[in-house]
Design a protein around this motif. Structure first.
Motif, PDB file in Angstrom:
ATOM      1  N   GLY A 283      -9.783  14.240  39.949  1.00 45.54           N
ATOM      2  CA  GLY A 283     -10.724  15.293  40.300  1.00 45.54           C
ATOM      3  C   GLY A 283     -12.006  14.797  40.923  1.00 45.54           C
ATOM      4  O   GLY A 283     -12.858  15.599  41.298  1.00 45.54           O
ATOM      5  N   ALA A 284     -12.192  13.496  41.018  1.00 46.54           N
ATOM      6  CA  ALA A 284     -13.387  12.925  41.646  1.00 46.54           C
ATOM      7  C   ALA A 284     -12.927  11.888  42.663  1.00 46.54           C
ATOM      8  O   ALA A 284     -13.031  10.687  42.445  1.00 46.54           O
ATOM      9  N   ASP A 285     -12.386  12.359  43.777  1.00 41.61           N
ATOM     10  CA  ASP A 285     -11.779  11.467  44.755  1.00 41.61           C
ATOM     11  C   ASP A 285     -12.789  10.788  45.672  1.00 41.61           C
ATOM     12  O   ASP A 285     -12.459   9.837  46.365  1.00 41.61           O
ATOM     13  N   GLU A 286     -14.015  11.293  45.711  1.00 44.47           N
ATOM     14  CA  GLU A 286     -14.993  10.712  46.619  1.00 44.47           C
ATOM     15  C   GLU A 286     -15.368   9.299  46.168  1.00 44.47           C
ATOM     16  O   GLU A 286     -15.253   8.948  44.992  1.00 44.47           O
ATOM     17  N   LEU A 287     -15.806   8.496  47.120  1.00 43.57           N
ATOM     18  CA  LEU A 287     -16.224   7.132  46.814  1.00 43.57           C
ATOM     19  C   LEU A 287     -17.465   7.165  45.936  1.00 43.57           C
ATOM     20  O   LEU A 287     -18.474   7.790  46.272  1.00 43.57           O
ATOM     21  N   ARG A 288     -17.375   6.506  44.796  1.00 44.07           N
ATOM     22  CA  ARG A 288     -18.522   6.373  43.902  1.00 44.07           C
ATOM     23  C   ARG A 288     -18.860   4.900  43.787  1.00 44.07           C
ATOM     24  O   ARG A 288     -18.026   4.098  43.362  1.00 44.07           O
TER      25      ARG A 288
ATOM     26  N   THR B 260       1.749  12.301  43.176  1.00 44.47           N
ATOM     27  CA  THR B 260       1.721  13.579  43.885  1.00 44.47           C
ATOM     28  C   THR B 260       1.184  13.378  45.293  1.00 44.47           C
ATOM     29  O   THR B 260       0.503  12.380  45.586  1.00 44.47           O
ATOM     30  N   GLN B 261       1.450  14.351  46.157  1.00 42.95           N
ATOM     31  CA  GLN B 261       0.974  14.283  47.535  1.00 42.95           C
ATOM     32  C   GLN B 261      -0.546  14.332  47.590  1.00 42.95           C
ATOM     33  O   GLN B 261      -1.181  13.640  48.388  1.00 42.95           O
ATOM     34  N   SER B 262      -1.144  15.149  46.744  1.00 41.00           N
ATOM     35  CA  SER B 262      -2.605  15.253  46.748  1.00 41.00           C
ATOM     36  C   SER B 262      -3.257  13.936  46.323  1.00 41.00           C
ATOM     37  O   SER B 262      -4.287  13.538  46.878  1.00 41.00           O
ATOM     38  N   GLU B 263      -2.649  13.260  45.368  1.00 41.51           N
ATOM     39  CA  GLU B 263      -3.192  11.967  44.954  1.00 41.51           C
ATOM     40  C   GLU B 263      -2.978  10.910  46.024  1.00 41.51           C
ATOM     41  O   GLU B 263      -3.810  10.012  46.194  1.00 41.51           O
ATOM     42  N   SER B 264      -1.882  10.997  46.755  1.00 41.24           N
ATOM     43  CA  SER B 264      -1.653  10.072  47.871  1.00 41.24           C
ATOM     44  C   SER B 264      -2.735  10.255  48.922  1.00 41.24           C
ATOM     45  O   SER B 264      -3.292   9.275  49.446  1.00 41.24           O
TER      46      SER B 264
ATOM     47  N   GLY C 229      -5.725  11.580  48.407  1.00 41.01           N
ATOM     48  CA  GLY C 229      -6.996  11.164  47.833  1.00 41.01           C
ATOM     49  C   GLY C 229      -7.176   9.660  47.870  1.00 41.01           C
ATOM     50  O   GLY C 229      -8.262   9.159  48.168  1.00 41.01           O
ATOM     51  N   CYS C 230      -6.113   8.931  47.555  1.00 42.97           N
ATOM     52  CA  CYS C 230      -6.185   7.467  47.582  1.00 42.97           C
ATOM     53  C   CYS C 230      -6.425   6.967  48.997  1.00 42.97           C
ATOM     54  O   CYS C 230      -7.260   6.087  49.229  1.00 42.97           O
TER      55      CYS C 230
END
Length: 340
Positions: free
Chosen positions: A106-111, A170-174, A176-177
């Motif tokens: 849920g926090a895919d942005e670069l931190r 999942t596709q969304s996690e792919s 996001g990565c």
């Protein structure tokens, strides 16, 4: 600290409440001291939870942890701890990761978080990778404090810096990565004061290997492809992954007396898997390998407990306590590459 807290609480709450109860016999008026107690607990209880989560032993024996396998410390070779550190109750929570250094779920942005000084620092490093990178934050803290270095940390769950396509459930996690990798690449390329980029990742991570490609070479090419985008002259410091254990091996820790004597172990060949870093650094003039596995494993096996300290908290991620015992060795290795 407990005694001090008790004294303060007694003075602020206990004595006044007792006085009120004596002088205010009406049951309705007891609402006042009850509310006061509730307010104190509302503040105190969360603090207790924080202390419990962060309470790992800092006063370890000099031979505890990695030092027990240090060949330059012969007096530590036969060290046997009195008890496990961290305890089984604290094991899962013995993690130095920080929310501000972490993306995923849920926090895919670069931190990117900063450890150490934000200005007037001697050197600046960026450490990127998956959860195995962020497991080393306790060591990064030690290095930053000892050397006055700034160490930025950016991690993402099940995702590291590579140009290869990484498998995700999942596709969304792919997606996001992939976006996170692009953000890391752009971030690194725009930094003009980096002294090194530190990389590491789990050796059990999976890639989407194209048909006809050799998996090991595809992994190596992915690492080299990512590293080639760094600013010219900035070295890559690659930390070989830690040993991995079956999660159910932790059942062995229930026999604490046996565990401190290193009876819980896995063969070295089974625990240490190929993460591609050794081969990638061998063919890149800009990359350097840091291999600390001899401080976690003997020539034949990798114990789950080294020098009385549990090595991994869940089978794959190093405990913050063990990382602290590794910290001086990682510091020396990094200094040997980029100086102090």
């Amino acid at each position: 600290m407990s005694v001090l807290a008790a004294l303060v609480t007694n003075r602020i709450v206990g004595a006044p409440v007792g006085h009120l109860i004596v002088r205010w016999p009406s049951p309705q008026l007891l609402v006042v001291p009850v509310v006061a107690i509730a307010l104190v607990l509302a503040v105190a209880v969360p603090q207790v939870r924080i202390l419990e989560r962060g309470s790992v032993a800092h006063d370890l024996d000099p031979c505890a942890g990695a030092a027990a396998l240090d060949p330059s410390l012969p007096d530590c070779q036969d060290f046997v701890a009195a008890a496990l550190t961290p305890s089984l109750e604290q094991l899962e929570a013995d993690d130095a990761n920080r929310r501000e250094c972490w993306a995923g779920r849920g926090a895919d942005e670069l931190r990117v978080c900063t450890i150490g000084p934000t200005d007037r620092y001697v050197k600046r490093l960026l450490a990127v990778g998956d959860s195995h990178n962020n497991s080393l934050i306790a060591a990064y803290e030690h290095i930053a404090q000892e050397n006055g270095w700034r160490i930025d940390v950016a991690g993402r769950g099940r995702c590291y810096w590579t140009s290869a396509v990484q498998w995700q459930p999942t596709q969304s996690e792919s997606q996001g990565c992939a976006e996170w990798v692009d953000d890391v690449t752009e971030f690194i390329a725009t930094q003009d004061d980096l002294d090194a980029v530190v990389v590491t990742h789990s050796s059990v991570s999976r890639l989407e290997v194209p048909q006809g490609s050799e998996p090991a070479q595809y992994r190596i090419n992915g690492l080299l492809g990512a590293w080639s985008t760094r600013p010219l002259g900035v070295p890559i410091i690659a930390i070989r992954d830690n040993p991995n254990f079956p999660r159910d091996l932790r059942e062995c820790l229930q026999d604490e007396a046996g565990a401190v004597e290193d009876v819980c172990s896995l063969s070295r060949d089974a625990a240490l898997r190929d993460d591609g870093l050794t081969s990638a650094t061998a063919v890149s003039e800009a990359a350097h390998l840091v291999d600390l596995t001899d401080l976690m494993c003997t020539s034949d096996e990798c114990p789950l407990v080294v020098g009385g300290v549990v090595v991994v908290r869940d089978g794959r991620h190093l405990t913050a306590t063990f990382v602290r015992t590794l910290a001086p060795y990682l510091k020396d290795a990094v200094e040997a590459i980029i100086g102090r």
